[in-house]
Design a protein around this motif. Structure first.
Motif, PDB file in Angstrom:
ATOM      1  N   ARG A 298       0.823  -1.216   0.000  1.00  0.00           N
ATOM      2  CA  ARG A 298       0.000   0.000   0.000  1.00  0.00           C
ATOM      3  C   ARG A 298       0.854   1.260   0.000  1.00  0.00           C
ATOM      4  N   GLU A 299       2.068   1.104  -0.510  1.00  0.00           N
ATOM      5  CA  GLU A 299       3.002   2.227  -0.520  1.00  0.00           C
ATOM      6  C   GLU A 299       2.681   3.251  -1.604  1.00  0.00           C
ATOM      7  N   ALA A 300       1.759   2.906  -2.521  1.00  0.00           N
ATOM      8  CA  ALA A 300       1.332   3.855  -3.544  1.00  0.00           C
ATOM      9  C   ALA A 300      -0.184   4.050  -3.499  1.00  0.00           C
ATOM     10  N   ALA A 301      -0.788   3.721  -2.380  1.00  0.00           N
ATOM     11  CA  ALA A 301      -2.250   3.763  -2.255  1.00  0.00           C
ATOM     12  C   ALA A 301      -2.795   5.147  -2.580  1.00  0.00           C
ATOM     13  N   THR A 302      -3.819   5.195  -3.393  1.00  0.00           N
ATOM     14  CA  THR A 302      -4.580   6.398  -3.801  1.00  0.00           C
ATOM     15  C   THR A 302      -3.847   7.291  -4.813  1.00  0.00           C
ATOM     16  N   LEU A 303      -2.589   7.011  -5.116  1.00  0.00           N
ATOM     17  CA  LEU A 303      -1.850   7.927  -5.998  1.00  0.00           C
ATOM     18  C   LEU A 303      -2.400   7.905  -7.421  1.00  0.00           C
ATOM     19  N   ALA A 304      -2.739   6.723  -7.929  1.00  0.00           N
ATOM     20  CA  ALA A 304      -3.302   6.658  -9.283  1.00  0.00           C
ATOM     21  C   ALA A 304      -4.637   7.395  -9.347  1.00  0.00           C
ATOM     22  N   GLN A 305      -5.441   7.250  -8.301  1.00  0.00           N
ATOM     23  CA  GLN A 305      -6.729   7.947  -8.289  1.00  0.00           C
ATOM     24  C   GLN A 305      -6.534   9.467  -8.265  1.00  0.00           C
ATOM     25  N   LYS A 306      -5.497   9.924  -7.585  1.00  0.00           N
ATOM     26  CA  LYS A 306      -5.262  11.367  -7.463  1.00  0.00           C
ATOM     27  C   LYS A 306      -4.576  11.968  -8.684  1.00  0.00           C
TER      28      LYS A 306
END
Length: 681
Positions: free
Chosen positions: A383-391
């Motif tokens: 989860r080290e990149a969690a939400t980054l693609a969505q943002k």
């Protein structure tokens, strides 16, 4: 029929390339002090390709492409300076072989550092094309009238390399603006195509859905020119990949060190396909006279001879020249920002990194993140990149295929076109396929390009044993990485350091590997609460090469004391192990393994008089053992005991079973026992 000016320019270049090969052979003993290969037999396709290139394009030639270099405007003198490894060699300053260019001239196509490893330029070249794809997708405007392209030149034998497949896969998948020019002379070195290749490059490319391929006679200049002209125009407009398979004869030695007469059985047939008389006939058909042709030839021969004589007496590098351009200067030299602001809650280490990347991406369009499973569906296995693609969108944060070599090596091209990739290898155990690119391309680019092309990238690597991960999800690999010169390596022990170092790595123009211990990500391992921190401020930067004394002692006259030098999980083992003897144990957290803060280490050891190096790696032949030797060498007269090392047991892998894992790796109790042994020495 081609315009007479095109034919004349092409023939003048071909005559120059041929004259150079002839002169090199006539002066074999002089010019073969350093190994070289020439384009003899390949000139027509190389020159045809060069004549399509614009200053905004990027070219990745291979070691036989000297005619291509002449075709983009390099002079024989330029190439001969590299042939003889002279100080003013415009590519590398005498550091690397003939026809291994790196070029950043404003009026010529850009050529990042080129290595000798066969086919390895395909991944950096594809990375550059992916950089153009990225810029176009997110709206970083290119001011050139015609869109830039990338050309990757290869020999057909190199196409059997696995890394070529990784490059072609990504080019097809992302529809990248790249031309793979494969020059097929039918030979590896002494092995021929029938022995080593199930199919040629044209046939191979058909297996990649989305790459258009064509096969041409690369010894016919007119056919080559018209074919590559059409392909290049299509790529500029339609932004998709092509492969051109050009059949050519090899009319010279493989290299100066492997001569054709030793093994070639096809020399007569190869000579019958010489591109030189083919182009002469095309000139005659276009209205040139024999006298016109002879004048061009004579001019070329005279120019080559004059440049050779000039290069022979050019200055050699001085001993001092050895020590420049291993790294580009970094702007981050001091700790700035607020490290420990008041916060309502402490933040786990993995989130400190996540927030750092988010802040960077918000501020810099050039910042992107890719690797396996970092995209929107999962956001990284930790989860080290969690939400980054969505943002930030799927163009800025995206998954790659399972191909570590591409993940690592593509950063060379990405960096070259002005981007700053943050990439991830999912587990340290799986970094091995990427090491060829890290060693051959990434780490050497600044040094071998004489400072022109440092690779600005960040490679994140989750590392270490955590919760019975077993033999393929628990490894420590820092000793391998610290033996690669030209990269910087961080191994933080807490969230504040990770955020500050990650930010510093982003602004550093050099390649940086950040090792992130999985057992510290969420502080779920007993005794690792200190990895949780008040998240530092957005502007917090922590320079590389600055160790931290996390537990300090006074110099003692009567008590025995020790310095523990460690990093990562070792910091927490040391803190817990010394709980009952804090006044006797100073703990130095390295924070970065390269550059290494020798000053802080030596000062602490000289004060404490004894030293223990703590690592999670097996100790034999390790970074920790090397560090112990360095300390012993520099602090010997201050020491009251030998420098000791504790690490994992020297076994091939960390077993899955929890009892075996516990037996294998260090812990606070084992470190405490070693501290007491050293204190009582």
């Amino acid at each position: 029929m081609l315009d007479k000016k095109i034919l004349e320019k092409a023939f003048a270049t071909l005559a120059t390339a041929k004259a150079m090969a002839t002169l090199y052979e006539a002066n074999f003993k002089t010019v073969s002090k350093y190994v070289h290969a020439t384009s003899r037999g390949h000139e027509a396709i190389q020159i045809a390709m060069a004549m399509q290139l614009l200053p905004q394009d990027y070219a990745f030639p291979y070691y036989r492409d000297d005619a291509m270099l002449l075709g983009i405007g390099m002079q024989p003198y330029d190439l001969m300076l590299q042939l003889m490894a002279k100080k003013d060699d415009p590519f590398s300053g005498g550091r690397t072989y003939y026809c291994h260019p790196s070029l950043k001239d404003a009026d010529k196509p850009k050529i990042p550092h080129q290595s000798s490893a066969t086919g390895m330029q395909a991944i950096p070249a594809t990375g550059a094309a992916m950089g153009f794809w990225y810029k176009e997708n997110i709206g970083i405007v290119d001011k050139n009238q015609e869109s830039p392209i990338v050309v990757c030149s290869l020999g057909d034998a190199s196409v059997t390399e696995g890394e070529i497949a990784e490059a072609l896969q990504m080019a097809a998948l992302k529809q990248l603006p790249i031309l793979y020019l494969v020059q097929d002379n039918g030979w590896d070195i002494s092995a021929n195509a029938a022995e080593t290749r199930a199919q040629n490059a044209f046939e191979y490319a058909k297996g990649f859905n989305g790459i258009e391929a064509l096969s041409i006679d690369g010894a016919n200049f007119t056919e080559s020119y018209l074919a590559v002209q059409k392909v290049v125009q299509t790529i500029r407009k339609e932004r998709r990949p092509f492969l051109v398979h050009a059949k050519v004869p090899l009319l010279n030695h493989h290299t100066s060190g492997v001569r054709m007469e030793w093994y070639r059985d096809d020399l007569e047939e190869a000579q019958s396909r010489d591109p030189y008389p083919v182009l002469v006939k095309q000139l005659l058909d276009a209205g040139f006279t024999s006298e016109d042709i002879q004048k061009i030839e004579s001019t070329a021969v005279a120019k080559v001879k004059a440049d050779y004589d000039k290069a022979l007496v050019a200055e050699d590098p001085s001993p001092e020249d050895l020590f420049t351009h291993d790294f580009a200067p970094t702007p981050v030299t001091e700790e700035v920002g607020e490290r420990n602001p008041e916060r309502e809650d402490k933040v786990v280490m993995v989130d400190c990194a996540l927030f750092a990347v988010e802040e960077l991406m918000r501020k810099h369009k050039e910042c992107l993140l890719y690797g396996q499973d970092v995209g929107g569906r999962l956001g990284g296995v930790f989860r080290e990149a969690a939400t980054l693609a969505q943002k930030f969108g799927d163009e800025r944060v995206f998954n790659t295929p399972i191909q570590e070599a591409f993940i690592v090596g593509s950063t060379v091209g990405m960096s070259a076109v002005g981007l700053k990739p943050i990439v991830e290898v999912q587990f340290a155990d799986y970094i091995w396929p990427g090491l060829n690119q890290l060693f051959t391309e990434v780490s050497r680019s600044s040094y071998l390009s004489n400072g022109k092309w440092p690779v600005s990238m960040v490679l994140r690597v989750p590392i270490g044993a955590y919760g019975s991960g077993g033999p393929y999800h628990s490894s420590s690999v820092e000793s391998v990485l610290t033996n690669i010169r030209g990269i910087k390596i961080a191994y933080p022990s807490n969230g504040a350091d990770l955020k500050g170092l990650l930010k510093a790595a982003y602004y550093d123009p050099n390649p940086v590997v950040i090792l992130e211990h999985k057992g510290l990500y969420w502080s779920k391992v007993k005794g690792t609460d200190a990895a949780r921190v008040n998240e530092p401020s957005e502007d917090y930067l922590l320079p590389f090469g600055k160790a931290n004394i996390v537990q300090e002692i006074w110099e003692q006259e009567t008590e025995e004391t020790i310095t523990v030098v460690t990093y990562g999980m070792g910091v927490h083992w040391a803190l817990n192990a010394s709980e009952e003897m804090k006044n006797k144990v100073e703990i130095v957290d390295l924070r970065t393994l390269y550059p290494l803060d020798e000053e802080t280490i030596f000062k602490s050891v000289k004060k404490a008089k004894k030293c223990l190096v703590v690592t999670e790696e097996p100790t034999n032949n390790s970074f920790a053992r090397s560090l112990a030797g360095l300390i012993q060498e520099n602090c010997f007269k201050y020491l009251d005991a030998p420098v000791m090392v504790i690490g994992s047991e020297n076994m091939p892998a960390i077993p899955l079973n929890s009892t075996l894992e516990f037996t294998m790796i260090p812990n606070a109790d084992k470190v405490r026992d070693k501290m007491e042994e050293l204190l009582n020495y």
